[in-house]
Design an enzyme around this catalytic site. Structure first.
Site, PDB file in Angstrom:
ATOM      1  N   ASP A 334      72.947  -0.322  26.910  1.00 19.27           N
ATOM      2  CA  ASP A 334      72.244   0.947  26.871  1.00 19.27           C
ATOM      3  C   ASP A 334      72.546   1.603  25.528  1.00 19.27           C
ATOM      4  O   ASP A 334      73.543   1.277  24.883  1.00 19.27           O
ATOM      5  CB  ASP A 334      72.726   1.829  28.032  1.00 19.27           C
ATOM      6  N   ASP A 664      75.720   3.736  31.409  1.00 15.78           N
ATOM      7  CA  ASP A 664      76.433   4.845  32.033  1.00 15.78           C
ATOM      8  C   ASP A 664      75.545   5.657  32.964  1.00 15.78           C
ATOM      9  O   ASP A 664      76.033   6.404  33.789  1.00 15.78           O
ATOM     10  CB  ASP A 664      77.032   5.768  30.975  1.00 15.78           C
ATOM     11  N   ASP A 668      70.787   2.767  34.868  1.00 17.42           N
ATOM     12  CA  ASP A 668      71.353   1.467  34.507  1.00 17.42           C
ATOM     13  C   ASP A 668      71.883   0.696  35.714  1.00 17.42           C
ATOM     14  O   ASP A 668      72.124  -0.509  35.633  1.00 17.42           O
ATOM     15  CB  ASP A 668      72.520   1.651  33.518  1.00 17.42           C
TER      16      ASP A 668
END
Length: 920
Positions: A334, A664, A668
């Site tokens: 990410d 986080d 995700d």
């Protein structure tokens, strides 16, 4: 009429406010009654997500025994107990129990560490019920509740917004979008994706500025957060490469051992030997050939790796996860909060006098302003900054509603991150919030709105340096900041060289476009000296202001991210960015951390791939059969939804990749669960992400993943070394017993002696390999092929070589001792000690499977020396203590026997060294 949640029938963002009110039978001013709340709480349940399905203690204990070799050991223990061989049975069961305890304790410690990361504070919500404002626990919200929000609040449920004042929400945890989203109440098409639903506020997001009110349209599992929670539950948890390879290896080994035991029993019967004695010998062969220490060695080696990772700020929830990163071929990362700080930072301030670069990152007000020539600008005297730069910084810091705070060395802001960034760059130049409030006390405000696209403030001017071309009667100043084109509409001039000159709109737009092309978010600043009698309002500003400059900001990469990405590339691991942010911003960050070069291509990893930035729209339009190829070629994926993240991971796995996913946010979590290893952020990560992950980074630093890769490779190396070391002994013991049955001779080693060898050497010698330091160049290797067997052909040949040396040496020594007058117990004691001595010599060779023991240093692993000393003491005890002679059937031996043992062991070590050198 019974109300229904709009999410069950209609998309609330596609309904007008009055339609939502009617559908939910509520009141947009008075809210619900207490009676309605009680009824709906009983119907819809509490506003909480279903708790993650935990694994009970009994199940956690039982799964420690789920291993093919453990099954064989349990069967062998039961059979030896039935045959009244209670010592043998006790030792076997003891091995099994110790292994299970180590695994259970380690898992419990990991869960406890993870629990310590979770926030125990409950969210509170402000609601209107029966026309009165109240504060209630967010878990007691129901569809139809009227919720009030202001800056700093966490959105407690999915809301259809009905009343707004300059309302902006940070949705990065849900969508990956790092810039706060301005909200409005306009009805939207039902097909609009979550990231663009500007009339909705979703559970788990954060209000950054303004105030508003919304009607609860979904709670608990019905929220967007709940939908992602369901995706997490549906994602398949994959076995790791290590567990897959160990299971395959164990099955093959188990079948081979049982087959060899069956052959031994059959041969004994054919030779007319006693059935009970032959069966006992076959059981002894099976027990001898089973590497009893392997399950314990695997568990303990992984546990040591987990401990090392904990010291490097990572909590591993499942033991095999520490090794999985060592075989990872692709890391899907990410962007927001993982590769970046998740803190907007001004990087460039452009003024008509020139550009200024700003160092430092995040909200910590520390950094340097660098001029065009790269030299630091003296900020100790703000009057020397230049009028345009000074007033641009002042406008950004004074025309600002954010606040800056510091706690335990961690700096944070309350309010809009873009305003926070302008506050911080002002502080870096000496214009701290307190100093600005003293120099320019605010008198009035024109707040930012999505229609206006700028904010303006009126200040009393207490500066000792007068504003440029200020009338003598001017004692106030108007400051403004906002979208570039809207601020330019307010300006008639620009500040250059300390004087006001006509506005060069084309030049300013070119500078703004250049900065935006680098993925920066650009805001313009302006000022105008006024008197207290001058009008201050929307109508009075256009065409009167003076442009002071542009401030360009971005969520900066983490300091160690670029080095960590480079290390992964050196290790042959491809890093892909998957984010919900815009393509331009994602591309800019990808370039800064080394995912893309200047031409937009990824670094070369053995061969050139076509570097491509794909958006969620691009991916959605691809046919399913073309998706894996497209994903294989691309490096950056922008504006990606949670469902697409999951598909991306699955597409990479379909191409044979071992995928690690970092993240986080709530968005995700499904991909974290699907990946071979999910890595969540401990500080900024959501609880959903942590629950879905295999590993949690307590420092939120992508660089820790590089450490995990290195540690994982070291763990696998040490496991391979242990297996390469232990199997020759087990094979040798089995073949010695088989040979004795075939030739009708006495057993050179008794079953109890075999157990002594296997258990003491596994603990005192073999497990010391778990402490072996990582070898040099471990991060310069390509990733291990997931399809490659646990043992390569070269290692199998070495195992067979050492097995042959053990069988030949022990049989020769056994027959030699008998031929020269030794009794059976003494000959067996000599063979037993030979096995242990060869293992000890071979252990030093196995510290590196390719390099010489002399090159890596004989004493670089002090635990090897400690273990060898302990084993030597044990061998003296079993050889010379009468009690142990009785239990294990041994007898004291003379010095000449020890010399022969040392000589044979030395020859075996020399042969292995020659083999290693030839293969190298």
């Amino acid at each position: 009429m019974s109300p229904s949640s709009p999410t069950q029938s209609n998309a609330p963002h596609g309904l007008a406010t009055h339609e939502v009110v009617l559908l939910l039978e509520t009141d947009q001013h008075r809210g619900l009654t207490d009676k309605q709340v009680a009824e709906r709480l009983a119907r819809f349940g509490h506003n909480i997500l279903p708790p993650p399905r935990g694994v009970g203690m009994l199940r956690r204990i039982l799964r420690q025994f789920h291993h093919p070799l453990i099954y064989v050991l349990l069967a062998a223990g039961a059979i030896t107990a039935a045959l009244a061989e209670y010592i043998d049975s006790s030792v076997i069961f003891g091995v099994v129990v110790v292994n299970a305890l180590v695994g259970f304790i380690q898992e419990s410690k990991a869960e406890a560490a993870l629990e310590g990361l979770r926030s125990m504070a409950r969210t509170r919500a402000r609601v209107v019920r029966d026309g009165r404002e109240r504060t209630v626990a967010s878990e007691n919200l129901v569809p139809g509740d009227l919720v009030l929000l202001e800056a700093g609040d966490k959105v407690p449920a999915d809301l259809r917004l009905i009343r707004l004042t300059e309302f902006r929400v940070n949705e990065s945890a849900l969508t990956g979008e790092s810039v706060p989203v301005a909200k409005d109440g306009a009805v939207l098409p039902t097909t609009v994706p979550v990231a663009d639903r500007h009339n909705m506020a979703y559970s788990g997001t954060l209000v950054t500025s303004g105030s508003g009110a919304g009607i609860v349209v979904a709670t608990g599992a019905e929220t967007e957060l709940g939908e992602i929670h369901r995706l997490v539950g549906a994602a398949e948890t994959l076995d790791t490469p290590l567990t897959q390879q160990l299971a395959r290896f164990s099955r093959i080994l188990t079948v081979g051992i049982l087959g060899l035991a069956a052959v031994t029993f059959a041969v004994g019967l054919l030779r007319g030997q006693d059935a009970a004695g032959t069966f006992t010998a076959a059981i002894a062969l099976a027990v001898g050939a089973i590497p009893e220490g392997l399950p314990a060695a695997v568990t303990i080696t992984l546990a040591i790796g987990v401990g090392r990772m904990a010291r490097r700020r990572a909590v591993v929830r499942r033991l095999p996860a520490v090794e999985t990163l060592g075989s990872t071929t692709v890391i899907c990362s990410d962007k927001t909060g993982t590769l970046t700080e998740n803190q907007m930072t001004v990087r460039t301030v452009w003024t008509p006098d020139g550009g200024v670069e700003v160092t430092g990152s995040g909200y910590r007000p520390e950094g340097t302003l660098l001029g065009d020539d790269g030299t630091p600008i003296d900020t100790t005297d703000p009057t020397g900054l230049g009028a345009a730069l000074r007033w641009s910084l002042l406008a950004g810091a004074a025309c600002n509603d954010a606040s800056l705070s510091e706690r335990d060395g961690h700096w944070d802001i309350v309010g809009d991150p873009t305003e926070g960034a302008m506050l911080v760059v002002g502080a870096k130049a000496g214009f701290t919030p307190d100093r600005v409030a003293e120099l320019l006390p605010r008198q009035a405000t024109i707040p930012f709105s999505s229609e206006r696209q700028y904010m303006a403030t009126l200040h009393r001017d207490a500066m000792t340096t007068p504003a440029p071309q200020a009338p003598s009667s001017a004692d106030h100043v108007v400051l403004a900041k906002g979208a570039v084109e809207r601020v330019l509409d307010l300006c008639a001039g620009q500040l250059s060289d300390g004087t006001v000159s006509p506005l060069d709109r084309a030049e300013v737009l070119r500078a703004a476009d250049d900065l935006a092309g680098k993925g920066l978010r650009v805001l313009a600043t302006a000022m105008r000296p006024v008197t207290a009698r001058d009008e201050f309002g929307d109508d009075s500003l256009p065409g009167t202001m003076v442009l002071t400059g542009l401030q360009a900001m971005l969520d900066p990469p983490r300091a160690a991210a670029a080095a960590a990405v480079a290390a992964c590339h050196t290790a042959g691991i491809s890093v892909r960015m998957i984010t919900g942010d815009h393509a331009a911003t994602a591309t800019a960050i990808a370039g800064k951390v080394g995912l893309l070069d200047a031409a937009g291509e990824p670094p070369v990893l053995g061969r050139r791939r076509a570097g491509r930035v794909l958006t969620g729209t691009d991916l959605a339009e691809l046919p399913a059969e073309e998706l894996p190829d497209a994903v294989e070629r691309a490096t950056v994926f922008a504006r990606v939804s949670p469902e697409l993240k999951l598909r991306l991971v699955e597409a990479l796995q379909s191409r044979g990749h071992v995928v690690a996913m970092t993240g986080d946010g709530v968005n995700d979590a499904p991909a974290l669960r699907q990946a071979a290893i999910g890595v969540a952020m401990g500080r900024s990560g959501t609880e959903v992400a942590k629950d879905a992950a295999d590993m949690v980074l307590t420092d939120d630093d992508f660089a820790t993943i590089e450490a995990a890769v290195e540690e994982g490779r070291g763990v696998f190396d040490n496991l391979t070394k242990f297996i390469t070391w232990t199997l020759p002994t087990n094979i040798g013991e089995g073949l010695v017993i088989l040979a004795a049955i075939v030739f009708g001779a006495a057993l050179p080693i008794l079953p109890t002696q075999i157990l002594w060898i296997n258990m003491t050497t596994a603990v005192a010698l073999g497990l010391m390999l778990a402490f072996e330091p990582k070898e040099a160049g471990i991060m310069a290797r390509p990733p291990r092929d997931p399809g490659q067997p646990l043992l390569t052909r070269a290692l199998v040949m070495r195992i067979l070589l050492v097995s042959s040396l053990l069988v030949g040496g022990s049989w020769w020594l056994f027959e030699w001792e008998l031929a020269h007058g030794a009794n059976l117990a003494e000959a067996r004691t000599a063979a037993l000690n030979l096995f242990v001595m060869v293992e000890a010599f071979y252990l030093f060779s196995c510290r590196s499977l390719t390099r010489s023991a002399w090159r890596i240093g004989l004493f670089s692993n002090r635990w090897i020396t400690v273990g060898a000393t302990a084993q030597a003491i044990g061998q003296l005890a079993i050889t010379y203590l009468p009690a142990m002679n009785t239990v294990f059937g041994t007898a004291p031996i003379g010095g000449g026997v020890w010399l022969r043992i040392l000589a044979i062991s030395g020859v075996a070590a020399l042969v292995v060294a020659i083999d290693k050198r030839l293969r190298r």
